[in-house]
Motif scaffolding. Structure first.
Motif, PDB file in Angstrom:
ATOM      1  N   ARG A 114       2.420  10.645  -2.881  1.00 34.62           N
ATOM      2  CA  ARG A 114       2.209  10.913  -1.455  1.00 34.62           C
ATOM      3  C   ARG A 114       3.317  10.255  -0.639  1.00 34.62           C
ATOM      4  O   ARG A 114       3.092   9.274   0.080  1.00 34.62           O
ATOM      5  N   PRO A 115       4.553  10.744  -0.744  1.00 34.25           N
ATOM      6  CA  PRO A 115       5.668  10.074  -0.076  1.00 34.25           C
ATOM      7  C   PRO A 115       5.551  10.059   1.438  1.00 34.25           C
ATOM      8  O   PRO A 115       6.007   9.104   2.071  1.00 34.25           O
ATOM      9  N   ASP A 116       4.959  11.115   2.026  1.00 35.29           N
ATOM     10  CA  ASP A 116       4.829  11.119   3.485  1.00 35.29           C
ATOM     11  C   ASP A 116       3.892  10.010   3.952  1.00 35.29           C
ATOM     12  O   ASP A 116       4.171   9.309   4.940  1.00 35.29           O
ATOM     13  N   GLN A 117       2.770   9.810   3.236  1.00 32.38           N
ATOM     14  CA  GLN A 117       1.870   8.711   3.582  1.00 32.38           C
ATOM     15  C   GLN A 117       2.524   7.357   3.302  1.00 32.38           C
ATOM     16  O   GLN A 117       2.357   6.408   4.072  1.00 32.38           O
ATOM     17  N   ALA A 118       3.264   7.286   2.202  1.00 28.08           N
ATOM     18  CA  ALA A 118       3.955   6.037   1.878  1.00 28.08           C
ATOM     19  C   ALA A 118       4.906   5.640   3.000  1.00 28.08           C
ATOM     20  O   ALA A 118       4.949   4.467   3.411  1.00 28.08           O
ATOM     21  N   LEU A 119       5.657   6.608   3.522  1.00 27.95           N
ATOM     22  CA  LEU A 119       6.612   6.312   4.587  1.00 27.95           C
ATOM     23  C   LEU A 119       5.906   5.764   5.814  1.00 27.95           C
ATOM     24  O   LEU A 119       6.402   4.835   6.473  1.00 27.95           O
ATOM     25  N   SER A 120       4.740   6.291   6.117  1.00 27.58           N
ATOM     26  CA  SER A 120       3.969   5.807   7.269  1.00 27.58           C
ATOM     27  C   SER A 120       3.589   4.340   7.089  1.00 27.58           C
ATOM     28  O   SER A 120       3.724   3.527   8.014  1.00 27.58           O
ATOM     29  N   TRP A 121       3.113   3.972   5.900  1.00 31.92           N
ATOM     30  CA  TRP A 121       2.754   2.572   5.629  1.00 31.92           C
ATOM     31  C   TRP A 121       3.981   1.664   5.714  1.00 31.92           C
ATOM     32  O   TRP A 121       3.919   0.561   6.282  1.00 31.92           O
ATOM     33  N   HIS A 122       5.094   2.118   5.150  1.00 28.32           N
ATOM     34  CA  HIS A 122       6.310   1.299   5.178  1.00 28.32           C
ATOM     35  C   HIS A 122       6.793   1.091   6.611  1.00 28.32           C
ATOM     36  O   HIS A 122       7.230  -0.011   6.971  1.00 28.32           O
ATOM     37  N   LYS A 123       6.721   2.124   7.430  1.00 30.53           N
ATOM     38  CA  LYS A 123       7.149   1.977   8.819  1.00 30.53           C
ATOM     39  C   LYS A 123       6.280   0.974   9.570  1.00 30.53           C
ATOM     40  O   LYS A 123       6.780   0.177  10.378  1.00 30.53           O
ATOM     41  N   GLN A 124       4.970   0.985   9.304  1.00 30.23           N
ATOM     42  CA  GLN A 124       4.092  -0.007   9.919  1.00 30.23           C
ATOM     43  C   GLN A 124       4.489  -1.421   9.489  1.00 30.23           C
ATOM     44  O   GLN A 124       4.516  -2.354  10.287  1.00 30.23           O
ATOM     45  N   SER A 125       4.828  -1.564   8.214  1.00 33.92           N
ATOM     46  CA  SER A 125       5.233  -2.874   7.695  1.00 33.92           C
ATOM     47  C   SER A 125       6.542  -3.337   8.337  1.00 33.92           C
ATOM     48  O   SER A 125       6.677  -4.507   8.730  1.00 33.92           O
ATOM     49  N   ILE A 126       7.502  -2.403   8.462  1.00 35.25           N
ATOM     50  CA  ILE A 126       8.789  -2.762   9.068  1.00 35.25           C
ATOM     51  C   ILE A 126       8.586  -3.224  10.507  1.00 35.25           C
ATOM     52  O   ILE A 126       9.151  -4.241  10.944  1.00 35.25           O
ATOM     53  N   THR A 127       7.780  -2.491  11.258  1.00 37.26           N
ATOM     54  CA  THR A 127       7.538  -2.842  12.663  1.00 37.26           C
ATOM     55  C   THR A 127       6.919  -4.224  12.780  1.00 37.26           C
ATOM     56  O   THR A 127       7.364  -5.061  13.588  1.00 37.26           O
ATOM     57  N   LEU A 128       5.883  -4.492  11.981  1.00 36.36           N
ATOM     58  CA  LEU A 128       5.212  -5.788  12.054  1.00 36.36           C
ATOM     59  C   LEU A 128       6.139  -6.908  11.586  1.00 36.36           C
ATOM     60  O   LEU A 128       6.181  -7.990  12.191  1.00 36.36           O
ATOM     61  N   ALA A 129       6.886  -6.658  10.530  1.00 39.92           N
ATOM     62  CA  ALA A 129       7.804  -7.690  10.027  1.00 39.92           C
ATOM     63  C   ALA A 129       8.849  -8.041  11.080  1.00 39.92           C
ATOM     64  O   ALA A 129       9.194  -9.218  11.259  1.00 39.92           O
ATOM     65  N   ARG A 130       9.354  -7.041  11.776  1.00 38.83           N
ATOM     66  CA  ARG A 130      10.334  -7.319  12.831  1.00 38.83           C
ATOM     67  C   ARG A 130       9.701  -8.086  13.986  1.00 38.83           C
ATOM     68  O   ARG A 130      10.329  -8.983  14.560  1.00 38.83           O
ATOM     69  N   ASP A 131       8.464  -7.732  14.341  1.00 36.46           N
ATOM     70  CA  ASP A 131       7.767  -8.474  15.395  1.00 36.46           C
ATOM     71  C   ASP A 131       7.619  -9.945  15.017  1.00 36.46           C
ATOM     72  O   ASP A 131       7.706 -10.835  15.869  1.00 36.46           O
ATOM     73  N   VAL A 161       0.857  -1.192   0.000  1.00 39.83           N
ATOM     74  CA  VAL A 161       0.000   0.000   0.000  1.00 39.83           C
ATOM     75  C   VAL A 161       0.889   1.238   0.000  1.00 39.83           C
ATOM     76  O   VAL A 161       0.613   2.237  -0.687  1.00 39.83           O
ATOM     77  N   GLY A 162       1.995   1.171   0.749  1.00 43.30           N
ATOM     78  CA  GLY A 162       2.957   2.269   0.731  1.00 43.30           C
ATOM     79  C   GLY A 162       3.551   2.487  -0.647  1.00 43.30           C
ATOM     80  O   GLY A 162       3.737   3.633  -1.089  1.00 43.30           O
ATOM     81  N   VAL A 163       3.848   1.404  -1.357  1.00 42.34           N
ATOM     82  CA  VAL A 163       4.377   1.516  -2.718  1.00 42.34           C
ATOM     83  C   VAL A 163       3.395   2.278  -3.608  1.00 42.34           C
ATOM     84  O   VAL A 163       3.781   3.184  -4.373  1.00 42.34           O
ATOM     85  N   ALA A 164       2.114   1.923  -3.499  1.00 44.68           N
ATOM     86  CA  ALA A 164       1.102   2.590  -4.320  1.00 44.68           C
ATOM     87  C   ALA A 164       0.966   4.060  -3.941  1.00 44.68           C
ATOM     88  O   ALA A 164       0.819   4.931  -4.808  1.00 44.68           O
ATOM     89  N   GLN A 165       1.010   4.354  -2.640  1.00 45.37           N
ATOM     90  CA  GLN A 165       0.891   5.748  -2.199  1.00 45.37           C
ATOM     91  C   GLN A 165       2.050   6.589  -2.738  1.00 45.37           C
ATOM     92  O   GLN A 165       1.860   7.742  -3.127  1.00 45.37           O
ATOM     93  N   LEU A 166       3.236   6.027  -2.772  1.00 45.14           N
ATOM     94  CA  LEU A 166       4.379   6.767  -3.309  1.00 45.14           C
ATOM     95  C   LEU A 166       4.158   7.075  -4.783  1.00 45.14           C
ATOM     96  O   LEU A 166       4.396   8.198  -5.236  1.00 45.14           O
TER      97      LEU A 166
END
Length: 1003
Positions: A737-754, A728-733
């Motif tokens: 909308r890079p600021d929104q994209a970054l938010s989605w990517h950060k959520q993905s990184i956090t969950l992936a690390r968990d 979803v972040g890829v599509a937003q970029l």
């Protein structure tokens, strides 16, 4: 030079009349040319001439001048000539044993290398060999370490093949001398010949006949084709391989070999598969190998043009299997072996035919004596003659007979010969004129002398669908212990029934494999074959579970108690096993589809899903997927059918064939919905999103990603959720909308690390790096990309690796680090071609072009832009097309083609507004503003610059905002608004300073 009048007026300028005596460049070029001419006939004079040429240099080109002059194309070309001459000298000097002199010349150059910053791999590889050859092994190894570290730190790449091979030679203490007849630089030099035949004897007349067919020097006017024909066991392969080793030095561009399996019990090798192997050996990336025979033939013949390559086509079934593998121009020699007559090659291609019969009696004696000993031969001379006759003078029969005599119960050759004749008659296999009967009789005796366990092992080995096998396959089929199986393999090797191969692998002669499979039909081999297929399925499942633990896949049946599977300790072992067994896995799936149980065809293919997605091998992926899809449809298994359709879509996506990818994903989506397979539905939706994203349809992509994300959340698929958040972040970029994209990517990184999912984390890190790049936060972008790159390399994710390299290159380019950007972009282009991911080639060319343009090389830049634009349109890569058009517009304006520049910029905006891709809109408007400014159309220039500024500020694209303000400054100056212009330029400079990015003076 006329000293009285060296400079004269000419064509509105001045002409300096000078010769070699007056200009060191001309003297250098002349000496270097003479040295190369002399190298073949008079190497010592050539060496002295090379030294004289290199002594013309006292430093780098224009070493005391500014960078702009030293990087002028003429200066760079002269530096390249110096480098090429130094490398030629080093090759020749080391050939003559003058390693210390070579080292001195090369060391002078390493500190004066303006082209590569001291990182030229050919230069450093030769310097390593020269140092080692002059007794400085420690210095050579230290140099390798220093260059390796610099490549990693500065460029994020590893040493290439040339340096790695030099390093290995030094470690193995091989002679570092280089060959005088060097292959063409930059080409892959295959060396595929099997090991030479141990104890080869006889065939002197045939060897002389073959020797006479090799043209001297460059005298060949056509491809030389030789067919060696004869019955099974007559020694065709042995003669071909032995002679190929004997003359391989006369073919410096390499040797290609393939066993076409024309008479094996399984299917023969298809011409396309053989072409694929050859093209890969010639340096063609595995996934850039055409999937059409005609295209493959064209590429193969192009690569072999003007090269001297020896090609061995072993065990051909007929001319149709051979013709696609023939080169198209002189210089190469093709050696074909076949049991049948290949008269068509003689009639149409002018092939020379060499018919093999049994050995001459004296040659047969010599072969037998090598194994049983001269004393025994003398003591039983009469019996030896009878044995030779009983074996029909066939090398294979004689070798097996010798093995039996040495290890069997017979103490006398006469007794063995009597047994051989009796056994052959009793089996009804030996009739007058039937040499094949002699071979089969020898097989029968060898088989009879084996212990029962070894007999069973031999029979089962004949059932293996692939071309070779490891002890693990044998353990799986027999159910025996590793020690017992290895002991049995040792007995089979001693009896000349199994041939050991490098890497703890084994193979069977095709005749022996056929014999073993016939014997196996006496038993119920179903259980053994099921064990083998289970072994392949469960070991592949274990490997891909290690590498891609959360990849969606079909349920895998529980492994039977006591079943054998390879224990893989880590990702490295998993990748190695999959790469080694890939041909056998494909053969097993084909076997299962044709012979049953068919479920293995799609189960093996399904567990390889993540492997084909990340590692490539598109030709193999298409083959196994189509076979598995047909098997699923024949069995009526709709769940398996949907899975195979989705994997086919993924393979086509990796091959940049987006329309076929959409077709297969849509079919999979419809089928998954029909059978209420929500996990499969989510996968198909996600995959469709990825394709539409590449086609420049971000709105549709976002819709597909969102639907998939919803299903993942509803079904509790946390890994699917992490993946969905990233995309979803890829599509937003892409929507700008890079600021929104970054938010989605950060959520993905956090969950992936968990979840501990490093694969998803790496992809999300790369996405975050792109978002930071779009916002002008280039240091943050580099850090994200480097972390993603390290993880991709650890996981063996080649597709993720090349994507990250391209993104890293673009970030370095915008940061003004052009040399690093170009090196990374070219690495990405090469790796993208290897994987068949043509979009990375587009992006890489785009980056290389932009780097050249910003350094003032607009003509070079335009050439790269045009190549990139054509490719982007060919594969319907809309984002790439837009980016290239924007860069091309800037280059065209700089070169004075303003009208064309405006057209390119407008085309870029049209693509974006048609597709909804808005990320690059502000960049395109900035370029368009500058185009209108060049026409003194201040009104339109101002409007477009202001639009670019508004969009850049709204979307948080800080670097693009600086460019837009700089463009607006130029427009305001043209309007005479000097004060406002200074304000805009000051604001732009403040942004550059805050971002730590140098300003682009000539937008």
């Amino acid at each position: 030079m006329d000293p009285a009048q060296p400079i004269t007026a000419a064509h509105g300028g001045y002409l300096l009349k000078v010769d070699e005596a007056g200009l060191d460049v001309l003297r250098f070029d002349g000496l270097a040319t003479r040295a190369r001419v002399l190298a073949g006939d008079d190497p010592h004079t050539a060496e002295a001439t090379f030294v004289e040429a290199l002594q013309c240099w006292r430093g780098g080109v224009l070493s005391d001048m500014p960078d702009r002059l030293r990087q002028h194309p003429a200066a760079m070309a002269l530096a390249q000539r110096r480098l090429a001459t130094a490398l030629s000298y080093a090759d020749l000097a080391m050939k003559l044993g003058q390693h210390e002199n070579a080292a001195v010349q090369l060391q002078r150059l390493t500190g004066e290398d303006p082209l590569h910053g001291g990182l030229h791999e050919g230069l450093n590889a030769r310097l390593m060999l020269a140092l080692a050859g002059s007794g400085q092994q420690a210095a050579a190894l230290r140099l390798f370490g220093e260059v390796r570290d610099r490549l990693a730190d500065e460029l994020g790449v590893r040493p290439g093949m040339e340096m790695r091979e030099a390093h290995l030679r030094i470690l193995q203490r091989e002679s570092p001398a280089t060959t005088l007849v060097a292959p063409s630089p930059g080409r892959s030099i295959p060396a595929q010949l099997p090991a030479d035949v141990t104890g080869f004897a006889g065939r002197e007349a045939q060897l002389e006949a073959l020797d006479a067919l090799v043209p001297e020097g460059s005298q060949a006017s056509a491809v030389v084709i030789v067919t060696i024909e004869g019955i099974a066991g007559v020694g065709k392969t042995a003669l071909a391989v032995h002679w190929a080793h004997r003359v391989r030095s006369r073919y410096p561009d390499g040797q290609l070999y393939v066993d076409l399996r024309g008479y094996a019990s399984g299917a023969p090798v298809r011409p396309l598969d053989a072409l694929s192997r050859f093209l890969h050996a010639l340096g063609v990336p595995a996934e850039q190998v055409p999937i059409d025979v005609e295209e493959g033939m064209g590429l193969y013949r192009t690569l072999l043009a003007n090269r001297r390559v020896l090609i061995v086509l072993d065990n051909a079934s007929g001319v149709d299997q051979v013709r696609p593998l023939l080169p198209g121009s002189a210089g190469c020699l093709v050696l074909v072996t076949s049991r049948g007559r290949l008269g068509g090659l003689s009639a149409r291609e002018g092939a020379y035919r060499l018919a093999l019969d049994g050995l001459h009696p004296d040659e047969a004696k010599a072969l037998l004596a090598r194994s049983v000993g001269q004393d025994r031969m003398r003591d039983e001379a009469a019996s030896v003659a009878e044995l030779l006759e009983a074996c029909a003078y066939l090398p294979l029969a004689l070798r097996i007979a010798a093995a039996n005599i040495n290890s069997g119960p017979h103490t006398e050759i006469a007794a063995y010969t009597a047994d051989l004749r009796r056994h052959g008659r009793l089996a009804g296999l030996s009739v007058e004129g039937d040499e094949q009967g002699a071979v089969q009789a020898a097989f029968d005796l060898s088989y009879a002398q084996l212990e029962p366990d070894s007999q069973n092992l031999f029979r089962l080995l004949g059932l293996i669908p692939g071309t070779d096998f490891s002890p693990d396959e044998a353990i799986a089929m027999t159910g025996g212990t590793p020690a017992k199986v290895r002991r049995g393999l040792g007995h089979l090797v001693s009896a000349n029934l199994v041939h050991p191969e490098p890497g703890d692998r084994y193979s069977l002669h095709d005749l022996l494999a056929e014999y073993a499979s016939l014997r196996a039909r006496e038993d119920d081999a179903t259980v053994a074959l099921d064990r083998l297929l289970d072994f392949y399925l469960h070991t592949a499942h274990a490997a891909t579970s290690l590498l891609f633990p959360d990849t969606s896949r079909l349920p895998v049946p529980k492994m039977a108690d006591g079943a054998h599977v390879v224990v893989l300790a880590d990702e490295t072992e998993a990748i190695s096993w999959l790469d080694a067994e890939r041909p056998n896995l494909i053969a097993a799936a084909n076997w299962a589809a044709a012979n049953g149980p068919r479920r293995y065809a799609w189960q093996i293919t399904d567990v390889l899903r993540g492997y084909f997605i990340s590692r490539g091998h598109g030709v193999d992926g298409l083959e196994i997927c189509h076979v598995a899809l047909d098997a699923a449809r024949q069995e009526g298994d709709r769940l398996a059918e949907a899975s195979m359709l989705d994997i086919l879509g993924l393979v086509y996506y990796n091959l940049s064939d987006y329309q076929r990818a959409i077709t297969h994903h849509n079919e999979a989506l419809a089928l998954n919905r029909q059978i209420s397979n929500r996990a499969g539905e989510a996968a198909s939706l996600h995959n469709l999103g990825r394709v539409h994203s590449q086609l420049g349809r971000p709105a549709q992509a976002a819709s597909y990603y969102s639907q998939a994300l919803t299903i993942h959340r509803e079904t509790g698929n946390r890994v699917g959720e992490a993946t969905g958040l990233n995309y979803v972040g890829v599509a937003q970029l892409s929507l700008g909308r890079p600021d929104q994209a970054l938010s989605w990517h950060k959520q993905s990184i956090t969950l992936a690390r968990d979840l501990g999912n490093r694969y998803v984390e790496a992809r999300a890190l790369n996405g975050a790096g792109l978002a930071h790049w779009a916002m002008g936060e280039l240091d943050n972008s580099v850090q994200c990309h480097l972390r993603a790159l390290a993880t991709c390399r650890q996981l063996g994710d080649r597709h993720g690796e090349v994507s990250t390299i391209i993104c890293l290159a673009e970030t370095h380019c915008d940061a003004g680090r052009y040399r690093r950007a170009v090196v990374l972009a070219r690495t990405g282009i090469t790796q993208g071609r290897q994987l068949g991911e043509r979009r990375h080639e587009v992006s890489g060319l785009d980056i290389v072009a932009t780097a050249h343009m910003r350094r003032g090389h607009t003509d070079i830049a335009l050439g790269h832009y045009r190549d990139a634009l054509q490719l982007a349109r060919d594969i319907e890569f809309r984002y790439g097309e837009t980016s290239v058009l924007i860069g091309m517009a800037a280059a065209l304006r700089r070169s004075g083609h303003v009208a064309e520049a405006l057209t390119a910029a407008r085309d870029a905006l049209a693509v974006m507004r048609d597709s909804g891709m808005r990320l690059l809109e502000a960049r395109a408007l900035t370029v368009l503003a500058l185009g209108h400014l060049a026409f003194n159309d201040f009104s339109r220039a101002y409007d477009h610059a202001q639009q670019a500024l508004t969009i850049a500020r709204k979307t948080g694209q800080r670097l693009v905002e600086a460019w837009a303000r700089q463009a607006k400054c130029l427009v305001l100056r043209g309007l005479g608004e000097t004060g406002e212009a200074m304000v805009e330029r000051g604001a732009a400079d403040a942004i550059y300073t805050a971002l730590g990015v140098p300003p682009v003076e000539d937008l």
